[in-house]
Design an enzyme around this catalytic site. Sequence first.
Site, PDB file in Angstrom:
ATOM      1  N   ILE A  13     -10.715  -5.952   2.339  1.00  0.00           N
ATOM      2  CA  ILE A  13     -10.875  -7.442   2.168  1.00  0.00           C
ATOM      3  C   ILE A  13     -10.697  -7.230   0.928  1.00  0.00           C
ATOM      4  O   ILE A  13     -12.543  -7.225   0.047  1.00  0.00           O
ATOM      5  CB  ILE A  13     -11.948  -8.064   2.672  1.00  0.00           C
ATOM      6  CG1 ILE A  13     -11.181  -8.625   4.397  1.00  0.00           C
ATOM      7  CG2 ILE A  13     -11.961  -9.394   2.026  1.00  0.00           C
ATOM      8  CD1 ILE A  13     -12.032  -8.444   4.970  1.00  0.00           C
ATOM      9  N   HIS A  14     -10.207  -8.084  -0.087  1.00  0.00           N
ATOM     10  CA  HIS A  14     -10.528  -8.611  -1.760  1.00  0.00           C
ATOM     11  C   HIS A  14      -9.027  -9.657  -2.002  1.00  0.00           C
ATOM     12  O   HIS A  14      -8.425 -10.239  -0.917  1.00  0.00           O
ATOM     13  CB  HIS A  14      -9.574  -6.906  -2.200  1.00  0.00           C
ATOM     14  CG  HIS A  14      -8.369  -6.305  -2.026  1.00  0.00           C
ATOM     15  ND1 HIS A  14      -7.188  -7.045  -3.018  1.00  0.00           N
ATOM     16  CD2 HIS A  14      -7.999  -5.659  -1.034  1.00  0.00           C
ATOM     17  CE1 HIS A  14      -6.268  -6.333  -2.035  1.00  0.00           C
ATOM     18  NE2 HIS A  14      -6.165  -5.727  -1.490  1.00  0.00           N
ATOM     19  N   GLY A  15      -9.242  -9.953  -3.800  1.00  0.00           N
ATOM     20  CA  GLY A  15      -8.932 -11.353  -3.430  1.00  0.00           C
ATOM     21  C   GLY A  15      -7.119 -11.019  -3.552  1.00  0.00           C
ATOM     22  O   GLY A  15      -6.982 -12.346  -2.762  1.00  0.00           O
TER      23      GLY A  15
END
Length: 157
Positions: A13-15
């Site tokens: 999970i990241h931008g």
Amino acid sequence: MPINVARIDDRLIHGQVITTWVKNYDIEQVLVINDKVANDKVQQSVLTMSAPAGLKVIVFGVQQFIEILKKTPIKKRTMLLFTNSIDVDALVSGGLAIEKLNVGGMRMQDGRRQLSRAVSVTPEEEQAFKNLIAKNVVVEVQMVPKDPIVLLKTLLD
């Protein structure tokens, strides 16, 4: 079973996942399937905190998720998030039905062969991709939804 996106991204999970994939597919929950993360409470906490309010994030080990799938149907709009193709292949062999797998990022490291700018594989991961393709899973390389789709089978020898 409303699995809207099955994606490999070793950053989890990241931008990019939040701003594009989750929004584009109106995802209600992200299920991270990975044994290492399932056994790391700190990383689970970081993943949960990095998700926006209202997005449920749950982490499962591979075998644990296979057992859950046998008993519990997925009812929410869901994104499955993996770090590698080996876990996906194990899940498909264990009964997970997916038509398509999106591959976003598998970074270059020692012992890996680069297939594209964003995707590098170990021999075991390459074999797992070949297994998935043989099971009629369409494997697409695409960093963000607006990028052109490249079929992974065209990148394999």
